[in-house]
Design an enzyme around this catalytic site. Structure first.
Site, PDB file in Angstrom:
ATOM      1  N   LYS A  74      24.715  -7.209  23.602  1.00 40.46           N
ATOM      2  CA  LYS A  74      25.812  -6.395  24.159  1.00 40.46           C
ATOM      3  C   LYS A  74      26.160  -5.171  23.311  1.00 40.46           C
ATOM      4  O   LYS A  74      26.655  -4.183  23.855  1.00 40.46           O
ATOM      5  CB  LYS A  74      27.069  -7.255  24.349  1.00 40.46           C
ATOM      6  CG  LYS A  74      27.010  -8.147  25.575  1.00 40.46           C
ATOM      7  CD  LYS A  74      28.346  -8.869  25.755  1.00 40.46           C
ATOM      8  CE  LYS A  74      28.424  -9.537  27.106  1.00 40.46           C
ATOM      9  NZ  LYS A  74      29.767 -10.041  27.409  1.00 40.46           N
ATOM     10  N   ASP A 110      33.695  -6.587  32.061  1.00 44.38           N
ATOM     11  CA  ASP A 110      34.481  -7.776  31.684  1.00 44.38           C
ATOM     12  C   ASP A 110      35.982  -7.484  31.738  1.00 44.38           C
ATOM     13  O   ASP A 110      36.784  -8.372  32.038  1.00 44.38           O
ATOM     14  CB  ASP A 110      34.121  -8.232  30.262  1.00 44.38           C
ATOM     15  CG  ASP A 110      32.840  -9.053  30.222  1.00 44.38           C
ATOM     16  OD1 ASP A 110      32.468  -9.621  31.252  1.00 44.38           O
ATOM     17  OD2 ASP A 110      32.220  -9.101  29.143  1.00 44.38           O
TER      18      ASP A 110
HETATM   19  P1  NAP Z   1      31.701 -14.790  20.710  1.00 46.48           P
HETATM   20  O1  NAP Z   1      31.526 -13.318  20.603  1.00 46.48           O
HETATM   21  O2  NAP Z   1      30.717 -15.707  20.045  1.00 46.48           O
HETATM   22  O3  NAP Z   1      33.190 -15.128  20.187  1.00 46.48           O
HETATM   23  C1  NAP Z   1      33.682 -16.433  20.115  1.00 46.48           C
HETATM   24  C2  NAP Z   1      34.952 -16.454  19.276  1.00 46.48           C
HETATM   25  O4  NAP Z   1      35.414 -17.807  19.227  1.00 46.48           O
HETATM   26  C3  NAP Z   1      34.765 -15.994  17.832  1.00 46.48           C
HETATM   27  O5  NAP Z   1      35.900 -15.302  17.399  1.00 46.48           O
HETATM   28  C4  NAP Z   1      34.631 -17.319  17.082  1.00 46.48           C
HETATM   29  O6  NAP Z   1      35.099 -17.254  15.755  1.00 46.48           O
HETATM   30  C5  NAP Z   1      35.585 -18.192  17.876  1.00 46.48           C
HETATM   31  N1  NAP Z   1      35.236 -19.595  17.703  1.00 46.48           N
HETATM   32  C6  NAP Z   1      34.061 -20.213  18.027  1.00 46.48           C
HETATM   33  N2  NAP Z   1      34.132 -21.514  17.730  1.00 46.48           N
HETATM   34  C7  NAP Z   1      35.356 -21.732  17.204  1.00 46.48           C
HETATM   35  C8  NAP Z   1      36.015 -22.876  16.667  1.00 46.48           C
HETATM   36  N3  NAP Z   1      35.413 -24.069  16.633  1.00 46.48           N
HETATM   37  N4  NAP Z   1      37.277 -22.725  16.198  1.00 46.48           N
HETATM   38  C9  NAP Z   1      37.891 -21.522  16.219  1.00 46.48           C
HETATM   39  N5  NAP Z   1      37.309 -20.403  16.696  1.00 46.48           N
HETATM   40  C10 NAP Z   1      36.062 -20.498  17.187  1.00 46.48           C
HETATM   41  O7  NAP Z   1      31.685 -15.255  22.233  1.00 46.48           O
HETATM   42  P2  NAP Z   1      32.302 -14.447  23.487  1.00 46.48           P
HETATM   43  O8  NAP Z   1      31.236 -13.648  24.136  1.00 46.48           O
HETATM   44  O9  NAP Z   1      33.522 -13.771  23.029  1.00 46.48           O
HETATM   45  O10 NAP Z   1      32.645 -15.645  24.496  1.00 46.48           O
HETATM   46  C11 NAP Z   1      33.640 -16.595  24.180  1.00 46.48           C
HETATM   47  C12 NAP Z   1      33.912 -17.519  25.355  1.00 46.48           C
HETATM   48  O11 NAP Z   1      34.413 -16.782  26.459  1.00 46.48           O
HETATM   49  C13 NAP Z   1      32.686 -18.273  25.875  1.00 46.48           C
HETATM   50  O12 NAP Z   1      33.061 -19.595  26.194  1.00 46.48           O
HETATM   51  C14 NAP Z   1      32.303 -17.524  27.118  1.00 46.48           C
HETATM   52  O13 NAP Z   1      31.650 -18.336  28.072  1.00 46.48           O
HETATM   53  C15 NAP Z   1      33.678 -17.085  27.625  1.00 46.48           C
HETATM   54  N6  NAP Z   1      33.577 -15.879  28.452  1.00 46.48           N
HETATM   55  C16 NAP Z   1      33.921 -15.983  29.772  1.00 46.48           C
HETATM   56  C17 NAP Z   1      33.828 -14.869  30.582  1.00 46.48           C
HETATM   57  C18 NAP Z   1      34.195 -14.979  32.038  1.00 46.48           C
HETATM   58  O14 NAP Z   1      33.747 -14.146  32.826  1.00 46.48           O
HETATM   59  N7  NAP Z   1      35.019 -15.930  32.425  1.00 46.48           N
HETATM   60  C19 NAP Z   1      33.395 -13.638  30.064  1.00 46.48           C
HETATM   61  C20 NAP Z   1      33.069 -13.568  28.706  1.00 46.48           C
HETATM   62  C21 NAP Z   1      33.159 -14.702  27.906  1.00 46.48           C
HETATM   63  P3  NAP Z   1      34.204 -16.586  14.580  1.00 46.48           P
HETATM   64  O15 NAP Z   1      34.238 -15.111  14.869  1.00 46.48           O
HETATM   65  O16 NAP Z   1      34.932 -16.969  13.354  1.00 46.48           O
HETATM   66  O17 NAP Z   1      32.834 -17.179  14.718  1.00 46.48           O
END
Ligand code: NAP
Length: 285
Positions: A74, A110
């Site tokens: 991305k 998004d």
């Molecule tokens: P990402 O860039 O990997 O970010 C995930 C975030 O969650 C990071 O800040 C990470 O912390 C934190 N995290 C992960 N595991 C954790 C834990 N055990 N405890 C505390 N914090 C934790 O992923 P993303 O692209 O933002 O996506 C995140 C979620 O949103 C996913 O489940 C995805 O499926 C969902 N999503 C949904 C949509 C939709 O259309 N509904 C769109 C986009 C994303 P660190 O930075 O410290 O690793």
């Protein structure tokens, strides 16, 4: 769903990611393309990071109309675009790319997807608490800024990332970042609580980003989980048990897809068909 008829004129769309097998976008977009009666198909392309340049050049050479971009490309995709929308620049990430006369143009749908279920009320001056500080959190913060939230609190576990996160939005005065240990006192003031972590997402469906005691502090917030599989996450179950209003991640998924499809095709996208296709695929949510 019946399979699309592939002809000599079939136009190609797709999604690049690594891995990409989990993506619901092919299911959602092919249902929509059939509904629209377009001779187009949408395919998943697993593209390792080292092959991104070759894949994008190959797409241009083959006349691909457009594609979605998911983890881990991305940010990296920005280097291959001739044009980037202001929204995607603000977020620092592109999830949708379209072929134009001047080359590849990128945007981020998004934010539109996130905002879709929030448009029914005035959020000016409201307080948002955003759990997580990754890619989706950036779209959520951009969306909350667009709605005029007065305070946006981002909660994360990596102090360096949090500092960088806030520093990357110099014009957003109401943005603050705090560690999880400071979450609880924020919740009583929150008008919107958004989970952008993968906690609660399959295969971590039994987990929640907050405890019941945390949620007991919430007075009035809409609890919005970006997770869409399962639809009723642990967090949303905890919130409903306390009489709080909830929003799941399905409409964001569908609306970001609908915005991308209508950009590619120049036609309104059949969002209801897209939602139905995803729900059928997920087994009813
Ligand atoms: P990402 O860039 O990997 O970010 C995930 C975030 O969650 C990071 O800040 C990470 O912390 C934190 N995290 C992960 N595991 C954790 C834990 N055990 N405890 C505390 N914090 C934790 O992923 P993303 O692209 O933002 O996506 C995140 C979620 O949103 C996913 O489940 C995805 O499926 C969902 N999503 C949904 C949509 C939709 O259309 N509904 C769109 C986009 C994303 P660190 O930075 O410290 O690793």
């Amino acid at each position: 769903m019946t399979r699309p008829l592939i002809t000599g004129n079939t136009a190609l769309l797709g999604v690049i990611g690594y891995p990409v097998q989990h993506s619901l976008s092919p299911t959602m977009h092919n249902a929509a393309l059939q509904e629209l009666g377009l001779d187009w198909v949408y395919l998943p392309f697993p593209v390792p990071p080292a092959q991104l340049a070759a894949a994008v050049a190959g797409f241009a050479a083959m006349g691909v109309r457009g594609f979605n971009v998911t983890i881990p490309h991305k940010q990296a995709i920005l280097a291959y675009l001739s044009e980037v929308s202001p929204l995607a620049r603000t977020v620092g990430a592109v999830n949708t790319v379209k072929w134009t006369e001047t080359g590849w143009s990128g945007t981020n749908t998004d934010i539109v997807g996130f905002l879709a279920p929030l448009r029914d009320r005035d959020w000016a001056g409201a307080v948002a608490v955003v759990l997580g500080s990754g890619g989706a959190a950036r779209a959520v913060v951009a969306g909350c800024a667009d709605l005029g939230f007065g305070e946006i609190w981002v909660v994360g576990r990596d102090p360096d990332k949090l500092t960088q996160f806030v520093a990357s939005w110099p014009s957003l005065k109401g943005l603050r970042a705090v560690p999880w240990s400071e979450l609880r006192p924020l919740l009583a003031q929150a008008d919107l609580l958004v989970n952008t972590t993968p906690l609660g997402m399959h295969p971590q469906a039994k987990t929640s980003p907050v405890t019941g005691q945390d949620l007991d502090q919430v007075q009035k917030a809409l609890v919005y989980d970006l997770v869409y599989a399962p639809r009723l996450t642990q967090l949303l179950q905890q919130a409903r048990a306390r009489g709080l209003r909830t929003q799941d991640g399905l409409s964001m998924l569908v609306q970001q897809g609908a915005a991308a499809l209508s950009w590619w095709t120049g036609q309104p996208a059949p969002a209801a068909t897209m939602e139905r296709a995803v729900l059928e695929f997920l087994g009813g949510g």
